[in-house]
Design a protein around this motif. Structure first.
Motif, PDB file in Angstrom:
ATOM      1  N   TYR A   1      33.254  20.878  -0.700  1.00 14.71           N
ATOM      2  CA  TYR A   1      33.446  21.210   0.604  1.00 14.71           C
ATOM      3  C   TYR A   1      32.435  22.152   1.126  1.00 14.71           C
ATOM      4  O   TYR A   1      32.024  22.243   2.370  1.00 14.71           O
ATOM      5  CB  TYR A   1      34.974  21.562   1.064  1.00 14.71           C
ATOM      6  N   HIS A   2      31.786  23.019   0.437  1.00 16.86           N
ATOM      7  CA  HIS A   2      30.813  23.930   0.823  1.00 16.86           C
ATOM      8  C   HIS A   2      29.569  23.279   1.264  1.00 16.86           C
ATOM      9  O   HIS A   2      28.803  23.919   2.228  1.00 16.86           O
ATOM     10  CB  HIS A   2      30.486  24.782  -0.326  1.00 16.86           C
ATOM     11  N   LEU A   3      29.393  22.078   0.932  1.00 13.10           N
ATOM     12  CA  LEU A   3      28.373  21.162   1.556  1.00 13.10           C
ATOM     13  C   LEU A   3      28.309  20.999   3.141  1.00 13.10           C
ATOM     14  O   LEU A   3      27.562  21.015   3.807  1.00 13.10           O
ATOM     15  CB  LEU A   3      28.193  19.639   1.088  1.00 13.10           C
ATOM     16  N   LEU A   4      29.869  21.181   3.710  1.00 15.02           N
ATOM     17  CA  LEU A   4      29.983  20.716   5.114  1.00 15.02           C
ATOM     18  C   LEU A   4      29.878  22.263   5.765  1.00 15.02           C
ATOM     19  O   LEU A   4      29.822  22.399   6.821  1.00 15.02           O
ATOM     20  CB  LEU A   4      31.471  20.313   5.399  1.00 15.02           C
ATOM     21  N   VAL A   5      30.427  23.374   4.867  1.00 10.45           N
ATOM     22  CA  VAL A   5      30.329  24.671   5.702  1.00 10.45           C
ATOM     23  C   VAL A   5      29.011  24.965   6.019  1.00 10.45           C
ATOM     24  O   VAL A   5      28.212  25.005   5.184  1.00 10.45           O
ATOM     25  CB  VAL A   5      31.308  25.732   4.705  1.00 10.45           C
ATOM     26  N   GLY A   6      28.760  25.619   7.329  1.00 12.63           N
ATOM     27  CA  GLY A   6      27.629  25.917   7.652  1.00 12.63           C
ATOM     28  C   GLY A   6      26.742  24.716   8.169  1.00 12.63           C
ATOM     29  O   GLY A   6      25.691  25.058   8.989  1.00 12.63           O
ATOM     30  N   PHE A   7      27.407  23.643   8.178  1.00  9.07           N
ATOM     31  CA  PHE A   7      26.594  22.452   8.705  1.00  9.07           C
ATOM     32  C   PHE A   7      26.725  22.386  10.315  1.00  9.07           C
ATOM     33  O   PHE A   7      28.094  22.532  10.808  1.00  9.07           O
ATOM     34  CB  PHE A   7      27.021  21.019   8.097  1.00  9.07           C
ATOM     35  N   THR A   8      25.756  22.711  11.079  1.00 11.05           N
ATOM     36  CA  THR A   8      25.790  23.174  12.350  1.00 11.05           C
ATOM     37  C   THR A   8      27.128  22.431  13.097  1.00 11.05           C
ATOM     38  O   THR A   8      27.297  22.626  14.379  1.00 11.05           O
ATOM     39  CB  THR A   8      24.574  23.484  13.117  1.00 11.05           C
ATOM     40  N   ARG A   9      26.858  21.193  13.088  1.00 10.26           N
ATOM     41  CA  ARG A   9      27.766  20.066  13.845  1.00 10.26           C
ATOM     42  C   ARG A   9      28.908  19.964  13.540  1.00 10.26           C
ATOM     43  O   ARG A   9      29.762  19.535  14.401  1.00 10.26           O
ATOM     44  CB  ARG A   9      27.039  18.948  13.845  1.00 10.26           C
ATOM     45  N   VAL A  10      29.536  20.782  12.487  1.00 11.00           N
ATOM     46  CA  VAL A  10      30.998  20.739  12.164  1.00 11.00           C
ATOM     47  C   VAL A  10      31.530  22.103  12.300  1.00 11.00           C
ATOM     48  O   VAL A  10      31.104  22.780  11.448  1.00 11.00           O
ATOM     49  CB  VAL A  10      31.073  20.081  10.884  1.00 11.00           C
ATOM     50  N   PRO A  11      32.548  22.455  13.180  1.00  8.32           N
ATOM     51  CA  PRO A  11      33.106  23.872  13.186  1.00  8.32           C
ATOM     52  C   PRO A  11      33.631  23.888  12.011  1.00  8.32           C
ATOM     53  O   PRO A  11      34.629  23.265  11.210  1.00  8.32           O
ATOM     54  CB  PRO A  11      33.774  23.866  14.447  1.00  8.32           C
ATOM     55  N   PRO A  12      33.577  25.425  11.265  1.00  7.04           N
ATOM     56  CA  PRO A  12      34.221  25.673  10.014  1.00  7.04           C
ATOM     57  C   PRO A  12      36.018  25.366  10.241  1.00  7.04           C
ATOM     58  O   PRO A  12      36.720  25.006   9.289  1.00  7.04           O
ATOM     59  CB  PRO A  12      34.066  27.128   9.745  1.00  7.04           C
ATOM     60  N   SER A  13      36.516  25.698  11.497  1.00  9.44           N
ATOM     61  CA  SER A  13      37.935  25.579  11.487  1.00  9.44           C
ATOM     62  C   SER A  13      38.324  23.844  11.625  1.00  9.44           C
ATOM     63  O   SER A  13      39.370  23.727  11.069  1.00  9.44           O
ATOM     64  CB  SER A  13      38.175  26.068  13.185  1.00  9.44           C
TER      65      SER A  13
ATOM     66  N   ILE B   1      36.890  21.937   9.223  1.00  9.00           N
ATOM     67  CA  ILE B   1      36.605  21.643   7.974  1.00  9.00           C
ATOM     68  C   ILE B   1      37.906  22.208   7.216  1.00  9.00           C
ATOM     69  O   ILE B   1      38.561  21.682   6.566  1.00  9.00           O
ATOM     70  CB  ILE B   1      35.427  22.202   7.227  1.00  9.00           C
ATOM     71  N   TYR B   2      38.372  23.542   7.655  1.00  7.48           N
ATOM     72  CA  TYR B   2      39.508  24.092   6.826  1.00  7.48           C
ATOM     73  C   TYR B   2      40.910  23.491   7.461  1.00  7.48           C
ATOM     74  O   TYR B   2      41.852  23.377   6.460  1.00  7.48           O
ATOM     75  CB  TYR B   2      39.595  25.481   7.339  1.00  7.48           C
ATOM     76  N   THR B   3      40.919  22.933   8.543  1.00  6.76           N
ATOM     77  CA  THR B   3      41.978  22.203   9.061  1.00  6.76           C
ATOM     78  C   THR B   3      42.151  20.854   8.159  1.00  6.76           C
ATOM     79  O   THR B   3      43.256  20.700   7.879  1.00  6.76           O
ATOM     80  CB  THR B   3      41.869  21.960  10.597  1.00  6.76           C
ATOM     81  N   LEU B   4      41.096  20.391   8.233  1.00  9.34           N
ATOM     82  CA  LEU B   4      41.146  18.891   7.091  1.00  9.34           C
ATOM     83  C   LEU B   4      41.605  19.177   5.764  1.00  9.34           C
ATOM     84  O   LEU B   4      42.608  18.535   5.342  1.00  9.34           O
ATOM     85  CB  LEU B   4      39.836  18.382   7.208  1.00  9.34           C
ATOM     86  N   ILE B   5      41.015  20.195   5.229  1.00  2.66           N
ATOM     87  CA  ILE B   5      41.376  20.805   3.813  1.00  2.66           C
ATOM     88  C   ILE B   5      42.980  21.131   3.764  1.00  2.66           C
ATOM     89  O   ILE B   5      43.515  20.569   2.845  1.00  2.66           O
ATOM     90  CB  ILE B   5      40.506  21.734   3.303  1.00  2.66           C
ATOM     91  N   GLY B   6      43.235  21.678   4.717  1.00  2.97           N
ATOM     92  CA  GLY B   6      44.679  22.141   4.645  1.00  2.97           C
ATOM     93  C   GLY B   6      45.704  21.020   5.071  1.00  2.97           C
ATOM     94  O   GLY B   6      46.714  20.753   4.417  1.00  2.97           O
ATOM     95  N   LEU B   7      45.196  19.949   5.833  1.00  2.00           N
ATOM     96  CA  LEU B   7      46.191  18.777   5.987  1.00  2.00           C
ATOM     97  C   LEU B   7      46.130  17.951   4.676  1.00  2.00           C
ATOM     98  O   LEU B   7      47.066  17.478   4.328  1.00  2.00           O
ATOM     99  CB  LEU B   7      45.458  18.120   7.137  1.00  2.00           C
ATOM    100  N   ILE B   8      44.928  17.971   4.047  1.00  2.00           N
ATOM    101  CA  ILE B   8      44.847  17.163   2.773  1.00  2.00           C
ATOM    102  C   ILE B   8      45.707  17.665   1.588  1.00  2.00           C
ATOM    103  O   ILE B   8      46.510  16.975   1.095  1.00  2.00           O
ATOM    104  CB  ILE B   8      43.389  16.855   2.308  1.00  2.00           C
ATOM    105  N   PHE B   9      45.565  18.947   1.665  1.00  2.06           N
ATOM    106  CA  PHE B   9      46.462  19.657   0.541  1.00  2.06           C
ATOM    107  C   PHE B   9      47.995  19.592   0.911  1.00  2.06           C
ATOM    108  O   PHE B   9      48.895  19.459   0.164  1.00  2.06           O
ATOM    109  CB  PHE B   9      45.953  21.176   0.550  1.00  2.06           C
TER     110      PHE B   9
END
Length: 197
Positions: free
Chosen positions: A144-156, A158-166
């Motif tokens: 998931y770190h590949l997405l963090v910091g990628f400017t077109r995707v807000p960290p919120s 990414i973390y929301t998606l990870i939370g939903l998946i878990f």
């Protein structure tokens, strides 16, 4: 989708980009499948809501809302095609769930065939919604770190998606316990809720 993305470079597993020709078509295919899945989730949620609580309770409603939100977010930002691939593979278990519902609704709720379908449902659920999903979450956690910091995707997002998946995985573990009890004959099928565990 799973076989295509299995050997893909890690970044292509996490993003759908136009400048990676090999995965461009596959990314569009994932997006098309996501739209179909979203339509099915919305229809099923409406069906559950109209018959509530006979076809599913709050756990089913939460499951549907969670995966609707995840599908909308991932599609909007064109991210996580590989996680979508292993998540959608989990729907294979729905085949046995629906056949189980058909048997019960057609008056064959006490047959040997239903017992066999219950066992097949439990085995398929274990394979795709517990084991494959669990392996997929490990891969997601490692990448998931590949997405963090990628400017077109807000960290919120990414973390929301990870939370939903878990959260979806935790719900699958709760359901797995019920499904095993059902497959072992430890619980009688409820006629009204037969196709929604």
């Amino acid at each position: 989708h799973l076989s295509v993305y299995f050997d893909a470079p890690k970044f292509d597993r996490m993003m759908i980009l136009e400048d990676t020709p090999k995965f461009k078509f596959n990314g569009r295919s994932v997006e098309f499948t996501a739209r179909i899945f979203l339509s099915w989730l919305l229809w099923d949620l409406l069906h559950i809501s109209l018959k509530f609580p006979n076809l599913g309770r709050w756990d089913m409603v939460a499951h549907h809302f969670g995966f609707i939100a995840a599908t909308v977010l991932a599609s909007a930002y064109r991210i996580m095609p590989f996680p979508f691939a292993w998540l959608i593979t989990g729907e294979l278990s729905s085949t046995f769930l629906n056949f189980r519902w058909f048997l019960i609704q057609s008056g064959r709720g006490s047959t040997l065939l239903l017992k066999a379908v219950n066992v097949l449902f439990a085995l398929c659920f274990l394979a795709v919604r517990v084991l494959l999903y669990g392996i997929g979450m490990i891969d997601l956690w490692q990448n998931y770190h590949l997405l963090v910091g990628f400017t077109r995707v807000p960290p919120s997002v990414i973390y929301t998606l990870i939370g939903l998946i878990f959260a979806g995985y935790a719900l699958n573990l709760v359901w797995m316990r019920k499904i095993v009890r059902m497959a072992c004959g430890c619980s009688r099928p409820e006629k009204a809720r037969a196709h929604k565990i």
